[in-house]
Write a protein that holds these residues in place. Structure first.
Motif, PDB file in Angstrom:
ATOM      1  N   GLY A 492       0.812  -1.208   0.000  1.00  0.00           N
ATOM      2  CA  GLY A 492       0.000   0.000   0.000  1.00  0.00           C
ATOM      3  C   GLY A 492       0.847   1.261   0.000  1.00  0.00           C
ATOM      4  O   GLY A 492       0.519   2.248  -0.679  1.00  0.00           O
ATOM      5  N   ASN A 493       1.930   1.250   0.772  1.00  0.00           N
ATOM      6  CA  ASN A 493       2.842   2.398   0.778  1.00  0.00           C
ATOM      7  C   ASN A 493       3.320   2.726  -0.629  1.00  0.00           C
ATOM      8  O   ASN A 493       3.326   3.889  -1.062  1.00  0.00           O
ATOM      9  CB  ASN A 493       4.064   2.097   1.655  1.00  0.00           C
ATOM     10  CG  ASN A 493       3.722   2.019   3.128  1.00  0.00           C
ATOM     11  OD1 ASN A 493       2.782   2.643   3.582  1.00  0.00           O
ATOM     12  ND2 ASN A 493       4.487   1.226   3.865  1.00  0.00           N
ATOM     13  N   LEU A 494       3.718   1.703  -1.359  1.00  0.00           N
ATOM     14  CA  LEU A 494       4.303   1.902  -2.681  1.00  0.00           C
ATOM     15  C   LEU A 494       3.295   2.437  -3.691  1.00  0.00           C
ATOM     16  O   LEU A 494       3.551   3.430  -4.386  1.00  0.00           O
ATOM     17  CB  LEU A 494       4.899   0.583  -3.187  1.00  0.00           C
ATOM     18  CG  LEU A 494       5.447   0.591  -4.614  1.00  0.00           C
ATOM     19  CD1 LEU A 494       6.601   1.584  -4.741  1.00  0.00           C
ATOM     20  CD2 LEU A 494       5.904  -0.812  -5.020  1.00  0.00           C
ATOM     21  N   VAL A 495       2.122   1.805  -3.790  1.00  0.00           N
ATOM     22  CA  VAL A 495       1.177   2.183  -4.848  1.00  0.00           C
ATOM     23  C   VAL A 495       0.559   3.558  -4.604  1.00  0.00           C
ATOM     24  O   VAL A 495       0.293   4.299  -5.565  1.00  0.00           O
ATOM     25  CB  VAL A 495       0.080   1.105  -5.014  1.00  0.00           C
ATOM     26  CG1 VAL A 495       0.671  -0.189  -5.518  1.00  0.00           C
ATOM     27  CG2 VAL A 495      -0.685   0.880  -3.726  1.00  0.00           C
ATOM     28  N   VAL A 496       0.327   3.921  -3.348  1.00  0.00           N
ATOM     29  CA  VAL A 496      -0.201   5.254  -3.072  1.00  0.00           C
ATOM     30  C   VAL A 496       0.831   6.319  -3.421  1.00  0.00           C
ATOM     31  O   VAL A 496       0.500   7.386  -3.961  1.00  0.00           O
ATOM     32  CB  VAL A 496      -0.652   5.377  -1.602  1.00  0.00           C
ATOM     33  CG1 VAL A 496      -1.012   6.820  -1.258  1.00  0.00           C
ATOM     34  CG2 VAL A 496      -1.848   4.477  -1.347  1.00  0.00           C
ATOM     35  N   LEU A 497       2.068   6.032  -3.145  1.00  0.00           N
ATOM     36  CA  LEU A 497       3.127   6.962  -3.520  1.00  0.00           C
ATOM     37  C   LEU A 497       3.165   7.169  -5.035  1.00  0.00           C
ATOM     38  O   LEU A 497       3.363   8.285  -5.525  1.00  0.00           O
ATOM     39  CB  LEU A 497       4.475   6.441  -3.019  1.00  0.00           C
ATOM     40  CG  LEU A 497       5.694   7.336  -3.267  1.00  0.00           C
ATOM     41  CD1 LEU A 497       5.524   8.678  -2.540  1.00  0.00           C
ATOM     42  CD2 LEU A 497       6.962   6.635  -2.804  1.00  0.00           C
ATOM     43  N   LEU A 498       2.952   6.116  -5.797  1.00  0.00           N
ATOM     44  CA  LEU A 498       2.963   6.212  -7.250  1.00  0.00           C
ATOM     45  C   LEU A 498       1.809   7.064  -7.782  1.00  0.00           C
ATOM     46  O   LEU A 498       1.898   7.635  -8.877  1.00  0.00           O
ATOM     47  CB  LEU A 498       2.887   4.812  -7.869  1.00  0.00           C
ATOM     48  CG  LEU A 498       4.117   3.915  -7.680  1.00  0.00           C
ATOM     49  CD1 LEU A 498       3.837   2.513  -8.208  1.00  0.00           C
ATOM     50  CD2 LEU A 498       5.334   4.515  -8.373  1.00  0.00           C
ATOM     51  N   ALA A 499       0.715   7.162  -7.022  1.00  0.00           N
ATOM     52  CA  ALA A 499      -0.451   7.917  -7.482  1.00  0.00           C
ATOM     53  C   ALA A 499      -0.240   9.428  -7.431  1.00  0.00           C
ATOM     54  O   ALA A 499      -0.979  10.181  -8.083  1.00  0.00           O
ATOM     55  CB  ALA A 499      -1.676   7.546  -6.643  1.00  0.00           C
ATOM     56  N   ARG A 500       0.753   9.886  -6.679  1.00  0.00           N
ATOM     57  CA  ARG A 500       0.951  11.331  -6.507  1.00  0.00           C
ATOM     58  C   ARG A 500       1.230  12.044  -7.826  1.00  0.00           C
ATOM     59  O   ARG A 500       0.794  13.178  -8.053  1.00  0.00           O
ATOM     60  CB  ARG A 500       2.100  11.598  -5.534  1.00  0.00           C
ATOM     61  CG  ARG A 500       1.795  11.228  -4.098  1.00  0.00           C
ATOM     62  CD  ARG A 500       2.974  11.530  -3.189  1.00  0.00           C
ATOM     63  NE  ARG A 500       3.118  12.955  -2.946  1.00  0.00           N
ATOM     64  CZ  ARG A 500       4.099  13.701  -3.429  1.00  0.00           C
ATOM     65  NH1 ARG A 500       5.008  13.162  -4.221  1.00  0.00           N
ATOM     66  NH2 ARG A 500       4.172  14.988  -3.147  1.00  0.00           N
ATOM     67  N   SER A 501       1.965  11.396  -8.712  1.00  0.00           N
ATOM     68  CA  SER A 501       2.427  12.079  -9.913  1.00  0.00           C
ATOM     69  C   SER A 501       1.307  12.405 -10.902  1.00  0.00           C
ATOM     70  O   SER A 501       1.441  13.322 -11.710  1.00  0.00           O
ATOM     71  CB  SER A 501       3.493  11.230 -10.617  1.00  0.00           C
ATOM     72  OG  SER A 501       2.952   9.983 -11.022  1.00  0.00           O
ATOM     73  N   SER A 502       0.190  11.676 -10.852  1.00  0.00           N
ATOM     74  CA  SER A 502      -0.884  11.893 -11.819  1.00  0.00           C
ATOM     75  C   SER A 502      -2.173  12.426 -11.191  1.00  0.00           C
ATOM     76  O   SER A 502      -3.134  12.718 -11.908  1.00  0.00           O
ATOM     77  CB  SER A 502      -1.201  10.574 -12.550  1.00  0.00           C
ATOM     78  OG  SER A 502      -1.531   9.552 -11.628  1.00  0.00           O
ATOM     79  N   TYR A 503      -2.214  12.585  -9.884  1.00  0.00           N
ATOM     80  CA  TYR A 503      -3.451  12.965  -9.198  1.00  0.00           C
ATOM     81  C   TYR A 503      -3.980  14.329  -9.649  1.00  0.00           C
ATOM     82  O   TYR A 503      -5.153  14.479 -10.006  1.00  0.00           O
ATOM     83  CB  TYR A 503      -3.231  12.951  -7.685  1.00  0.00           C
ATOM     84  CG  TYR A 503      -4.325  13.632  -6.897  1.00  0.00           C
ATOM     85  CD1 TYR A 503      -5.597  13.085  -6.825  1.00  0.00           C
ATOM     86  CD2 TYR A 503      -4.082  14.841  -6.252  1.00  0.00           C
ATOM     87  CE1 TYR A 503      -6.605  13.724  -6.116  1.00  0.00           C
ATOM     88  CE2 TYR A 503      -5.084  15.479  -5.531  1.00  0.00           C
ATOM     89  CZ  TYR A 503      -6.339  14.921  -5.469  1.00  0.00           C
ATOM     90  OH  TYR A 503      -7.332  15.556  -4.772  1.00  0.00           O
ATOM     91  N   VAL A 504      -3.145  15.353  -9.637  1.00  0.00           N
ATOM     92  CA  VAL A 504      -3.594  16.700  -9.977  1.00  0.00           C
ATOM     93  C   VAL A 504      -4.111  16.743 -11.412  1.00  0.00           C
ATOM     94  O   VAL A 504      -5.171  17.327 -11.693  1.00  0.00           O
ATOM     95  CB  VAL A 504      -2.451  17.714  -9.780  1.00  0.00           C
ATOM     96  CG1 VAL A 504      -2.862  19.087 -10.309  1.00  0.00           C
ATOM     97  CG2 VAL A 504      -2.097  17.824  -8.308  1.00  0.00           C
ATOM     98  N   LYS A 505      -3.405  16.132 -12.328  1.00  0.00           N
ATOM     99  CA  LYS A 505      -3.820  16.130 -13.732  1.00  0.00           C
ATOM    100  C   LYS A 505      -5.179  15.462 -13.904  1.00  0.00           C
ATOM    101  O   LYS A 505      -6.087  16.020 -14.546  1.00  0.00           O
ATOM    102  CB  LYS A 505      -2.773  15.408 -14.575  1.00  0.00           C
ATOM    103  CG  LYS A 505      -3.164  15.236 -16.035  1.00  0.00           C
ATOM    104  CD  LYS A 505      -2.128  14.408 -16.775  1.00  0.00           C
ATOM    105  CE  LYS A 505      -2.575  14.150 -18.217  1.00  0.00           C
ATOM    106  NZ  LYS A 505      -1.608  13.290 -18.939  1.00  0.00           N
ATOM    107  N   ASP A 506      -5.359  14.281 -13.339  1.00  0.00           N
ATOM    108  CA  ASP A 506      -6.620  13.549 -13.512  1.00  0.00           C
ATOM    109  C   ASP A 506      -7.782  14.252 -12.818  1.00  0.00           C
ATOM    110  O   ASP A 506      -8.913  14.254 -13.318  1.00  0.00           O
ATOM    111  CB  ASP A 506      -6.476  12.123 -12.986  1.00  0.00           C
ATOM    112  CG  ASP A 506      -5.637  11.246 -13.906  1.00  0.00           C
ATOM    113  OD1 ASP A 506      -5.545  11.580 -15.103  1.00  0.00           O
ATOM    114  OD2 ASP A 506      -5.079  10.245 -13.434  1.00  0.00           O
ATOM    115  N   ALA A 507      -7.522  14.873 -11.678  1.00  0.00           N
ATOM    116  CA  ALA A 507      -8.592  15.592 -10.974  1.00  0.00           C
ATOM    117  C   ALA A 507      -9.018  16.832 -11.756  1.00  0.00           C
ATOM    118  O   ALA A 507     -10.218  17.143 -11.851  1.00  0.00           O
ATOM    119  CB  ALA A 507      -8.131  15.982  -9.571  1.00  0.00           C
TER     120      ALA A 507
END
Length: 520
Positions: A492-507
């Motif tokens: 869980g630590n790893l995959v949530v960290l990976l989500a940071r890079s695309s969150y703002v764009k997708d939102a």
């Protein structure tokens, strides 16, 4: 420049699926009030409470029916596995049916199965009713999560989902407490009868006081507030930051009335991106397979849902056996004494352990939920990826707390790490839920949260079953079972960290699509 009160921004909007338009002030953090999420959270609370009574009454059930830790793991996991049967239809119904009616039918099914569990005359009958309860459980989550997104704009979603997830999470220790205390002192059957009553009360409350909102109205309110503030020359917060007040500086009172209507449906134009319908026509709701393809085409959604799944796996596994662990380790009848100084019977030991676990959990969940909302309010405007970052840090703390709980031996130390684990988990869950809602379009949120429910159900089953099986392999030593939960937490630590890079764009793409198809 000092920060002043946000001016009144009155709009006339078609807020509900039926009836006339409604006047709301979009400058308010919760334009539709907090009653909707409290009622939805109460439904989630009852669901968790009814499902966790078995965990609190585990010692009593073991004494009556005779089974080891592995079967407790089965009792905890089997309902979640059965839930997989209805997860996909639940998401479809949340996107196409009246969600209020879905909730009313679902809670009625919960009440029936809980009453049947208390009336069970054999272990087989009891197990069947628990499995049926588990099968009905996922019917509510996609509808509830979708409704929260429609009632609350982006700036208040972390707080709204914090209320929803806090009540949902609190149901687990409270149900455990009822099972442990009522089951230990008055018999496990009475414990099931006790949690049956609130379900009936909630059915009446939902029927009388809850209205179905129009799909996507929360995103429209977010967009309208952004545009109105921009028109009067105020400093804007980025739309994805989730801050209710930060950065809203005003020069004087403003009050205007505008009319907003439904937006047209949209579909992503390319994988992971959103775009308006070029023809301007309302498109049909996509089928189940297409909905899932659209959902998983969004990179941030993939990582956030997997991260939430891992978190729930650890959470479910830990709480499934927490009461039993404290009963065995610190509340054995050979050294637990009552107020009169006599040796406590096993039922009293179970009640004491359940009260300790539930009390700490409820206190921790409440305090950390408030903390999560305040962090989002104060820092949201400064850090665009705050929700994902906070979720990541919370999962890291969860991992550390479980590890230190295992290696510790003193009761006060273990209680401290238990309290931290319960608290940081609600921070992770509320921020992940809000972030998932931010990157999902309104018409796909039911399907999106059904995918979430599907994977969470699998994760919860695996987490609880893993603890029970590993514990049984090591002579019913639950420390080894808890150690198995470190694996999903690290993932869980790893995959949530990976989500940071695309969150703002997708939102931002979701709001861009709403703006492109808006009809106000």
């Amino acid at each position: 420049m000092s920060k002043l009160t946000v001016p009144e921004q009155v709009i006339d909007i078609q807020a509900y699926s039926k009836g006339p338009t409604s006047k709301i002030d979009v400058a308010k953090v919760a334009p539709f009030g907090w009653l909707p999420v409290v009622l939805l959270g109460s439904a989630a609370f009852i669901d968790r409470a009814e499902g966790s009574v078995t965990l609190g009454a585990a010692a009593s059930l073991q004494e009556e029916f005779g089974f080891d830790d592995a079967f407790i793991g089965i009792l905890a996991a089997a309902p979640s596995i059965a839930a997989l049967l209805f997860v996909i239809p639940a998401g479809r119904w949340a996107d196409t049916r009246n969600r209020k009616n879905v909730l009313l039918v679902t809670i009625s099914l919960w009440a029936f199965c809980t009453l049947g569990s208390g009336l069970a005359v054999s272990l087989a009958m009891f197990t069947v009713f628990r499995i049926l309860l588990g099968a009905a459980t996922p019917l509510a989550n996609p509808s509830s999560s979708s409704l929260v997104s429609d009632f609350y704009p982006r700036r208040s979603r972390t707080k709204a989902y914090g209320v929803l997830r806090s009540l949902e999470t609190a149901g687990l220790p409270v149900g455990t407490l009822v099972g442990a205390a009522v089951g230990g002192l008055f018999g496990w059957r009475v414990a099931f009868f006790v949690v049956f009553v609130p379900a009936v009360v909630l059915i009446v409350l939902l029927y009388l006081f809850f209205r179905e909102p129009r799909r996507g109205v929360g995103d429209e309110v977010s967009l309208i507030m952004e545009e109105r503030l921009d028109q009067v020359g105020q400093v804007m917060t980025p739309p994805v930051l989730g801050s209710p007040e930060a950065g809203l500086l005003v020069s004087g009172p403003q009050s205007e009335t505008i009319v907003a209507g439904p937006v047209t449906y949209w579909e992503p134009s390319t994988p992971g991106q959103s775009g308006g319908d070029a023809s301007g026509k309302r498109s049909k709701q996509p089928g189940i397979i297409k909905s899932f393809k659209l959902i998983f085409a969004i990179r941030t959604v993939r990582f956030l849902i997997i991260g939430q799944t891992m978190t729930f796996a650890a959470f479910a596994g830990f709480f499934a056996f927490a009461t039993l662990f404290f009963v065995r380790t610190y509340f054995r009848p050979d050294f637990i004494f009552t107020a009169t100084g006599t040796i406590a019977v096993p039922g009293e030991g179970q009640a004491l352990a359940g009260g300790l676990v539930a009390g700490l959990s409820v206190i921790s969940i409440g305090l950390f939920s408030v903390l999560s909302a305040r962090i989002d309010t104060k820092l949201g405007a400064k850090f665009p990826t705050l929700r994902v970052t906070i979720a990541f840090l919370a999962i890291v703390l969860s991992t550390v707390s479980v590890a230190l709980f295992i290696v510790s031996s003193a009761l006060p130390v273990r209680l401290f790490f238990f309290l931290v684990f319960a608290g940081v988990n609600i921070i992770a869950v509320s921020n992940l839920s809000a972030a998932i809602a931010d990157v999902l379009p309104a018409r796909l949120r039911g399907a999106g949260f059904s995918v979430f429910q599907l994977l969470v159900g699998i994760g919860s089953s695996v987490g609880a079953l893993s603890v029970g099986v590993v514990s049984a392999l090591y002579g019913n030593d639950l420390r080894y079972g808890f150690a198995a939960l470190l694996v999903p937490l690290l993932v869980g630590n790893l995959v949530v960290l990976l989500a940071r890079s695309s969150y703002v764009k997708d939102a931002n793409l979701v709001l861009s699509a709403v703006k492109a198809s808006a009809s106000y």
